[in-house]
Scaffold this motif. Structure first.
Motif, PDB file in Angstrom:
ATOM      1  N   PHE A 257       0.853  -1.186   0.000  1.00  0.00           N
ATOM      2  CA  PHE A 257       0.000   0.000   0.000  1.00  0.00           C
ATOM      3  C   PHE A 257       0.891   1.238   0.000  1.00  0.00           C
ATOM      4  O   PHE A 257       2.094   1.165   0.269  1.00  0.00           O
ATOM      5  N   SER A 258       0.307   2.382  -0.313  1.00  0.00           N
ATOM      6  CA  SER A 258       1.078   3.618  -0.392  1.00  0.00           C
ATOM      7  C   SER A 258       1.402   4.121   1.012  1.00  0.00           C
ATOM      8  O   SER A 258       0.521   4.284   1.847  1.00  0.00           O
ATOM      9  N   GLN A 259       2.670   4.331   1.258  1.00  0.00           N
ATOM     10  CA  GLN A 259       3.154   4.835   2.544  1.00  0.00           C
ATOM     11  C   GLN A 259       3.939   6.114   2.239  1.00  0.00           C
ATOM     12  O   GLN A 259       5.137   6.191   2.420  1.00  0.00           O
ATOM     13  N   GLU A 260       3.210   7.102   1.748  1.00  0.00           N
ATOM     14  CA  GLU A 260       3.819   8.279   1.137  1.00  0.00           C
ATOM     15  C   GLU A 260       3.671   9.500   2.033  1.00  0.00           C
ATOM     16  O   GLU A 260       2.610   9.741   2.617  1.00  0.00           O
ATOM     17  N   VAL A 261       4.748  10.280   2.145  1.00  0.00           N
ATOM     18  CA  VAL A 261       4.720  11.483   2.977  1.00  0.00           C
ATOM     19  C   VAL A 261       4.355  12.742   2.186  1.00  0.00           C
ATOM     20  O   VAL A 261       4.456  13.848   2.710  1.00  0.00           O
ATOM     21  N   ASP A 262       3.935  12.555   0.928  1.00  0.00           N
ATOM     22  CA  ASP A 262       3.546  13.654   0.044  1.00  0.00           C
ATOM     23  C   ASP A 262       4.757  14.484  -0.371  1.00  0.00           C
ATOM     24  O   ASP A 262       4.888  15.676  -0.053  1.00  0.00           O
ATOM     25  N   MET A 263       5.642  13.831  -1.122  1.00  0.00           N
ATOM     26  CA  MET A 263       6.848  14.509  -1.586  1.00  0.00           C
ATOM     27  C   MET A 263       6.572  15.681  -2.525  1.00  0.00           C
ATOM     28  O   MET A 263       7.294  16.687  -2.477  1.00  0.00           O
ATOM     29  N   PRO A 264       5.557  15.634  -3.401  1.00  0.00           N
ATOM     30  CA  PRO A 264       5.314  16.822  -4.237  1.00  0.00           C
ATOM     31  C   PRO A 264       5.062  18.082  -3.407  1.00  0.00           C
ATOM     32  O   PRO A 264       5.574  19.157  -3.739  1.00  0.00           O
ATOM     33  N   LYS A 265       4.290  17.966  -2.343  1.00  0.00           N
ATOM     34  CA  LYS A 265       4.016  19.112  -1.487  1.00  0.00           C
ATOM     35  C   LYS A 265       5.288  19.570  -0.776  1.00  0.00           C
ATOM     36  O   LYS A 265       5.578  20.770  -0.695  1.00  0.00           O
ATOM     37  N   ILE A 266       6.060  18.607  -0.250  1.00  0.00           N
ATOM     38  CA  ILE A 266       7.320  18.936   0.421  1.00  0.00           C
ATOM     39  C   ILE A 266       8.284  19.604  -0.552  1.00  0.00           C
ATOM     40  O   ILE A 266       8.930  20.610  -0.235  1.00  0.00           O
ATOM     41  N   ALA A 267       8.371  19.051  -1.765  1.00  0.00           N
ATOM     42  CA  ALA A 267       9.317  19.575  -2.754  1.00  0.00           C
ATOM     43  C   ALA A 267       8.971  20.998  -3.166  1.00  0.00           C
ATOM     44  O   ALA A 267       9.865  21.849  -3.309  1.00  0.00           O
ATOM     45  N   GLN A 268       7.697  21.276  -3.367  1.00  0.00           N
ATOM     46  CA  GLN A 268       7.300  22.628  -3.745  1.00  0.00           C
ATOM     47  C   GLN A 268       7.685  23.630  -2.659  1.00  0.00           C
ATOM     48  O   GLN A 268       8.242  24.696  -2.952  1.00  0.00           O
ATOM     49  N   MET A 269       7.393  23.287  -1.417  1.00  0.00           N
ATOM     50  CA  MET A 269       7.747  24.167  -0.303  1.00  0.00           C
ATOM     51  C   MET A 269       9.259  24.346  -0.213  1.00  0.00           C
ATOM     52  O   MET A 269       9.772  25.460  -0.071  1.00  0.00           O
ATOM     53  N   ALA A 270      10.004  23.226  -0.302  1.00  0.00           N
ATOM     54  CA  ALA A 270      11.458  23.277  -0.130  1.00  0.00           C
ATOM     55  C   ALA A 270      12.130  24.094  -1.222  1.00  0.00           C
ATOM     56  O   ALA A 270      13.056  24.872  -0.947  1.00  0.00           O
ATOM     57  N   ARG A 271      11.656  23.961  -2.452  1.00  0.00           N
ATOM     58  CA  ARG A 271      12.313  24.679  -3.551  1.00  0.00           C
ATOM     59  C   ARG A 271      11.909  26.139  -3.601  1.00  0.00           C
ATOM     60  O   ARG A 271      12.636  26.962  -4.161  1.00  0.00           O
ATOM     61  N   GLU A 272      10.781  26.484  -3.002  1.00  0.00           N
ATOM     62  CA  GLU A 272      10.459  27.902  -2.848  1.00  0.00           C
ATOM     63  C   GLU A 272      11.371  28.534  -1.808  1.00  0.00           C
ATOM     64  O   GLU A 272      11.807  29.680  -1.962  1.00  0.00           O
ATOM     65  N   ALA A 273      11.679  27.777  -0.749  1.00  0.00           N
ATOM     66  CA  ALA A 273      12.550  28.295   0.318  1.00  0.00           C
ATOM     67  C   ALA A 273      14.022  28.195  -0.052  1.00  0.00           C
ATOM     68  O   ALA A 273      14.815  29.066   0.319  1.00  0.00           O
ATOM     69  N   GLN A 274      14.388  27.134  -0.763  1.00  0.00           N
ATOM     70  CA  GLN A 274      15.787  26.855  -1.096  1.00  0.00           C
ATOM     71  C   GLN A 274      15.871  26.551  -2.595  1.00  0.00           C
ATOM     72  O   GLN A 274      15.927  25.383  -3.005  1.00  0.00           O
ATOM     73  N   PRO A 275      15.883  27.570  -3.454  1.00  0.00           N
ATOM     74  CA  PRO A 275      15.891  27.324  -4.904  1.00  0.00           C
ATOM     75  C   PRO A 275      17.070  26.435  -5.324  1.00  0.00           C
ATOM     76  O   PRO A 275      18.205  26.654  -4.914  1.00  0.00           O
ATOM     77  N   GLY A 276      16.739  25.418  -6.120  1.00  0.00           N
ATOM     78  CA  GLY A 276      17.770  24.527  -6.636  1.00  0.00           C
ATOM     79  C   GLY A 276      18.184  23.418  -5.695  1.00  0.00           C
ATOM     80  O   GLY A 276      19.075  22.634  -6.032  1.00  0.00           O
TER      81      GLY A 276
END
Length: 471
Positions: A257-276
């Motif tokens: 089953f999916s045991q996902e922490v929602d990486m798309p949401k995390i990635a969007q936030m992280a790259r807005e705060a830390q570009p690249g």
């Protein structure tokens, strides 16, 4: 306290083999498209050599990091204590973890002297103990005997110390958190490394865990300065669609089953705060595994996409008394082979519970640094060549210069001549030692180069000899 001392006597004797918790390497790689990420990856690939610092409450008794909390078959815990009592004992280590000699500036200087160029620091391992001042839980370094220390917010000061030495900064973060009631719920047993309840039956509980994870990473991305790498461990916490036959063949317990922490949401936030920022979502092939991370081994062949071998300097990642350290020669040889095959090497070192680096680790770091000070031109900023190896010689390239690095076997002397038959220099090219720039006499006959090694070099103790020439 008596139970703590009792366990210390028995647990510190265990030098556990860690083969059952090593991350395998997926054969699938999805290149990032963000030009800022691609540029940072290129910069990271130039650095070649980094340090992975595993540090947490497990340093107090000197045991394998986190894993004795897990109930998989390969785990070995001391006899005479129930599993529930063991967990209580382990969680309570936070009440005695007091690294009064913590001095991250000394770590950073020792790492720089070792020739390392980037750092990955464990902000949180699987046991859930936080080495930063998270506001999401009280299970953290700033809520124990170390809380009043001026450098109690450990991760912040580690990152600052290494930035001051011009390192790229990586934050290690464990996606699973065995201390969280939203991952390991006390209502049920904990049979393995995964969430111990039915996520489909309790979606609100898993949503709470996703929010908890997001909020912690949000803190790291916004409150701890410039972060270059988010190094996400715990690859069994992954989307269902990434669990293919290859992943199943690895043998680790990975649910269907999916045991996902929602990486798309995390990635969007992280790259807005830390570009690249580079994501290393280990083994989870897809857009958030910007480089791959084979563990404790060097791949058999060259890999063309970005990758990094992570291996501990000793047998264990964290500090274990009387651990067995790799020889300096072994580390240098591994680094040369990794670089020739297109990768970086991340060397793991575990500080002691008082906040100091083990003396033997520092000594070996200095020895590695001595070799890199002399021969680093053949390592840093280089890229692979098509024919990267011939017997015990590895080849790298940079700015139209080819480097040949001859590995001297442990216990053997440097030979009078060294020969190879691939990547030969153009006619009239000079062959020189990287360490000092001195020219080396050589001849080419029947498609084979033979270099004459000076007597003074044959009398030195070196792990490898690097040559430079134009092609």
């Amino acid at each position: 306290m008596r139970s703590l001392l009792f366990l210390l006597v028995f647990v510190v004797k265990g030098m556990l083999a860690q083969q059952d918790n090593t991350h395998k390497t997926s054969s699938i790689y999805v290149p990032p498209k963000d030009p800022h990420v691609l540029a940072k990856l290129e910069q990271w690939q130039d650095l070649k050599f980094g340090i992975l610092i595993h540090w947490g409450v497990y340093a107090v008794p000197g045991i394998i990091e986190s894993w004795q909390l897990c109930s998989e078959e390969w785990i070995n815990r001391p006899d005479g204590m129930s599993y529930e009592d063991y967990k209580k004992w382990y969680w309570n280590l936070s009440s005695v973890f007091n690294p009064v000699n913590f001095n991250p500036e000394s770590w950073a200087k020792a790492s720089k002297a070792a020739g390392m160029k980037y750092v990955v620091f464990t902000t949180k391992h699987h046991d859930g103990f936080n080495m930063f001042d998270t506001q999401q839980t009280d299970y953290k370094i700033t809520n124990g005997p170390f809380k009043n220390h001026p450098k109690a917010n450990v991760a912040k000061h580690v990152f600052e110390a290494y930035r001051n030495q011009d390192f790229m900064i990586g934050a290690y973060f464990s996606k699973p958190d065995w201390h969280s009631q939203d991952f390991w719920w006390d209502k049920y047993a904990t049979p393995d490394r995964n969430a111990n309840y039915d996520i489909l039956k309790y979606p609100e509980k898993w949503k709470a865990y996703q929010d908890f994870t997001f909020n912690q990473i949000d803190e790291l991305m916004h409150d701890y300065g410039a972060i270059d790498i988010l190094w996400l461990d715990g690859g069994w916490v992954r989307p269902k669609e990434t669990v293919n036959d290859e992943v199943r063949s690895w043998g680790a317990p990975i649910p269907e089953f999916s045991q996902e922490v929602d990486m798309p949401k995390i990635a969007q936030m992280a790259r807005e705060a830390q570009p690249g920022i580079i994501f290393a979502d280990r083994t989870v092939h897809g857009p958030f595994e910007n480089y791959q991370t084979p563990e404790r081994k060097v791949p058999e062949h060259k890999i063309d996409n970005p990758w990094e071998t992570c291996m501990p300097l000793a047998n264990n990642w964290g500090y274990v008394p009387n651990d067995t350290y790799k020889s300096t020669t072994k580390v240098i040889h591994s680094l040369v082979e990794v670089v020739a095959k297109g990768g970086n090497m991340l060397l793991g070192i575990g500080p002691k519970s008082d906040g100091t680096l083990p003396y033997e680790a520092v000594t070996k770091m200095e020895e590695i640094g001595n070799w890199l000070t002399a021969n680093g031109a053949a390592i840093y900023g280089t890229r692979t060549v098509d024919h990267y190896q011939e017997d015990g010689i590895f080849f790298t390239s940079k700015d139209k210069t080819t480097y040949a690095i001859y590995l001297v076997k442990e216990g053997e002397k440097v030979p009078k001549t060294i020969s190879w038959s691939i990547n030969l220099p153009k006619k009239g090219s000079k062959l020189s030692l990287v360490a000092n720039g001195n020219k080396i006499k050589y001849s080419v006959s029947n498609g084979k180069l033979t270099a004459q090694i000076p007597a003074n070099l044959r009398n030195t103790n070196t792990a490898a000899i690097a040559f430079a020439f134009k092609q």
